[in-house]
Design an enzyme around this catalytic site. Structure first.
Site, PDB file in Angstrom:
ATOM      1  CB  THR A 103      -0.828  -0.008   1.339  1.00 19.38           C
ATOM      2  OG1 THR A 103      -1.702  -1.213   1.235  1.00 19.38           O
ATOM      3  CG2 THR A 103      -2.014   1.079   1.146  1.00 19.38           C
ATOM      4  CE  LYS A 112      -4.892  -1.205   1.839  1.00 18.60           C
ATOM      5  NZ  LYS A 112      -5.895  -2.376   2.497  1.00 18.60           N
ATOM      6  CE  LYS A 160       1.460   2.462   4.072  1.00 13.52           C
ATOM      7  NZ  LYS A 160       2.034   1.032   3.596  1.00 13.52           N
TER       8      LYS A 160
HETATM    9  P1  NAD Z   1       5.902  -6.056   7.385  1.00 16.33           P
HETATM   10  O1  NAD Z   1       6.841  -4.700   7.998  1.00 16.33           O
HETATM   11  O2  NAD Z   1       5.612  -7.030   8.110  1.00 16.33           O
HETATM   12  O3  NAD Z   1       6.574  -6.609   6.128  1.00 16.33           O
HETATM   13  C1  NAD Z   1       7.506  -5.917   5.265  1.00 16.33           C
HETATM   14  C2  NAD Z   1       8.419  -6.665   4.717  1.00 16.33           C
HETATM   15  O4  NAD Z   1       9.369  -5.959   3.728  1.00 16.33           O
HETATM   16  C3  NAD Z   1       9.500  -6.740   6.131  1.00 16.33           C
HETATM   17  O5  NAD Z   1      10.010  -8.198   6.359  1.00 16.33           O
HETATM   18  C4  NAD Z   1      10.707  -6.153   5.724  1.00 16.33           C
HETATM   19  O6  NAD Z   1      11.881  -6.724   6.141  1.00 16.33           O
HETATM   20  C5  NAD Z   1      10.795  -6.328   4.260  1.00 16.33           C
HETATM   21  N1  NAD Z   1      11.654  -5.204   3.735  1.00 16.33           N
HETATM   22  C6  NAD Z   1      11.559  -4.026   3.897  1.00 16.33           C
HETATM   23  N2  NAD Z   1      12.712  -3.253   3.037  1.00 16.33           N
HETATM   24  C7  NAD Z   1      13.118  -4.255   2.220  1.00 16.33           C
HETATM   25  C8  NAD Z   1      13.949  -4.319   1.054  1.00 16.33           C
HETATM   26  N3  NAD Z   1      14.391  -2.947   0.648  1.00 16.33           N
HETATM   27  N4  NAD Z   1      14.355  -5.329   0.329  1.00 16.33           N
HETATM   28  C9  NAD Z   1      13.581  -6.592   0.832  1.00 16.33           C
HETATM   29  N5  NAD Z   1      12.763  -6.444   1.781  1.00 16.33           N
HETATM   30  C10 NAD Z   1      12.595  -5.333   2.542  1.00 16.33           C
HETATM   31  O7  NAD Z   1       4.535  -5.482   6.709  1.00 16.33           O
HETATM   32  P2  NAD Z   1       3.092  -6.307   6.327  1.00 16.33           P
HETATM   33  O8  NAD Z   1       2.168  -6.046   7.534  1.00 16.33           O
HETATM   34  O9  NAD Z   1       3.284  -7.278   5.456  1.00 16.33           O
HETATM   35  O10 NAD Z   1       2.632  -5.079   5.059  1.00 16.33           O
HETATM   36  C11 NAD Z   1       3.044  -4.819   3.896  1.00 16.33           C
HETATM   37  C12 NAD Z   1       2.329  -3.806   2.977  1.00 16.33           C
HETATM   38  O11 NAD Z   1       1.000  -4.400   3.019  1.00 16.33           O
HETATM   39  C13 NAD Z   1       2.177  -2.757   3.651  1.00 16.33           C
HETATM   40  O12 NAD Z   1       2.320  -1.694   2.629  1.00 16.33           O
HETATM   41  C14 NAD Z   1       0.905  -2.585   4.252  1.00 16.33           C
HETATM   42  O13 NAD Z   1       0.342  -1.141   4.180  1.00 16.33           O
HETATM   43  C15 NAD Z   1       0.168  -3.545   3.565  1.00 16.33           C
HETATM   44  N6  NAD Z   1      -1.132  -4.155   4.003  1.00 16.33           N
HETATM   45  C16 NAD Z   1      -0.883  -4.614   5.139  1.00 16.33           C
HETATM   46  C17 NAD Z   1      -1.878  -5.180   5.807  1.00 16.33           C
HETATM   47  C18 NAD Z   1      -1.703  -6.220   7.292  1.00 16.33           C
HETATM   48  O14 NAD Z   1      -2.970  -6.436   7.806  1.00 16.33           O
HETATM   49  N7  NAD Z   1      -0.842  -6.050   7.812  1.00 16.33           N
HETATM   50  C19 NAD Z   1      -3.462  -5.281   5.208  1.00 16.33           C
HETATM   51  C20 NAD Z   1      -3.388  -4.876   3.911  1.00 16.33           C
HETATM   52  C21 NAD Z   1      -2.502  -4.180   3.237  1.00 16.33           C
END
Ligand code: NAD
Length: 294
Positions: free
Chosen positions: A96, A171, A246
């Site tokens: 997102t 979204k 966010k």
């Molecule tokens: P998270 O922080 O658990 O996962 C993100 C991952 O990306 C981490 O493991 C991190 O180490 C990795 N990362 C960061 N920078 C990186 C890089 N340069 N190279 C490789 N890996 C890298 O976050 P999440 O909860 O999985 O959310 C991910 C996305 O999905 C976000 O944009 C969030 O807004 C969206 N989202 C989350 C949810 C939810 O319920 N958690 C629901 C819908 C959408």
């Protein structure tokens, strides 16, 4: 079977990658966090250290990263995916992020002969694990057609919203509705308490009346009426207040840039900001009811 580079194996990315592995795809996972890599390996996945190495040999690249900054870095930075991927590779960003970054990355990808989609999701970690996410997809019809069979392994509802950036637009519009409606439902339950109306009675009536909405019927912010809602487990996430904040900030930025009036969205952003500042950013966003109650 496709060869898929999956970059970002966090709360959402890991279960999504696991569903692609279960569907028989060859998934090569990349993450900067060693703990995320260990989890992928425990699920039978393969790790590749660098995004550009995985992207160079992939048919499809999927990213699930925290925010626009990381998406820019991974796609357009030194050794970025856009430089490394072979022409014709399909790129699907499920993070997102802001509409402008989504469009900027897609434009660079297109210049290199790559097919790019923004495909943010709704459904949370539960939906990611069950493979029932909703995908809101922006990009060309050609890219969408190629992506459908991959997205179907991770989600149940897949909607082509329009050109580049419209997935992100959908979204933030959706989550602005959710942020505002959770506050409305919370205020109603608190008012019911003060007026001597039982939580369950308000739920029984409003869930079948014009106050009905997802924040009421699926994610009810008081314990009891919906046993699966985070209110029944001390507001453990779920979807954190920090993530909701966010998305509300992204919505406000987009509203300002587009000249759209979003006053209730602005008020919701202020309330979630105060709630997160009170030390509850890691709590489920429906816990805002406790903050409003005071
Ligand atoms: P998270 O922080 O658990 O996962 C993100 C991952 O990306 C981490 O493991 C991190 O180490 C990795 N990362 C960061 N920078 C990186 C890089 N340069 N190279 C490789 N890996 C890298 O976050 P999440 O909860 O999985 O959310 C991910 C996305 O999905 C976000 O944009 C969030 O807004 C969206 N989202 C989350 C949810 C939810 O319920 N958690 C629901 C819908 C959408």
């Amino acid at each position: 079977m496709a060869r898929i580079a999956f970059i970002g194996l966090g709360n959402m990315g890991l279960p999504m990658a696991v569903n692609l592995i279960k569907a028989g795809h060859q998934v090569e996972g990349v993450d900067v966090n060693p703990a995320a890599i260990d989890k992928l390996k425990a699920e039978g996945g393969v790790n590749v250290e660098f995004a550009h190495v995985a992207a160079a040999r992939a048919d499809v690249v999927v990213t699930m990263l925290p925010a626009g900054k990381q998406v820019r870095e991974v796609y357009l930075g030194n050794n970025g995916v856009v430089t490394a991927a072979q022409p014709g590779t399909l790129l699907i960003d499920c993070s997102t992020i802001d509409v402008d970054t989504a469009r900027a990355v897609a434009a660079e990808a297109e210049k290199k002969g790559l097919l790019m989609l923004d495909a943010p999701v709704s459904g949370g970690v539960g939906g990611a694990t069950a493979g029932t996410l909703t995908f809101m997809v922006g990009g060309s019809a050609q890219a969408f057609t190629r992506a459908e069979s991959i997205l179907q392994k991770m989600g149940k509802t897949i909607v082509h919203a329009g050109g580049a950036g419209t997935g992100q637009a959908a979204k933030i519009c959706n989550n602005m509705i959710l942020g505002i409606s959770m506050i409305a439902v919370s205020e109603a339950f608190i008012m019911a308490e003060k007026l001597g109306l039982d939580h369950q009675k308000l739920f029984d009536i409003s869930s079948k009346s014009s106050g009905q909405c997802w924040a009421m019927t699926t994610y009810c912010p008081v314990p009891g009426p919906v046993p699966t809602s985070p209110a029944n487990r001390d507001y453990q996430p779920g979807f954190t207040a920090a993530m909701m904040l966010k998305d509300l900030r992204l919505a406000q930025d987009a509203a300002k840039a587009a000249g759209a009036n979003a006053e209730l969205g602005a008020q919701a952003e202020r309330l979630y900001s105060a709630y997160a500042d009170s030390g509850e950013g890691g709590r489920d966003f429906s816990g805002i009811i406790r903050f409003i109650r005071g």
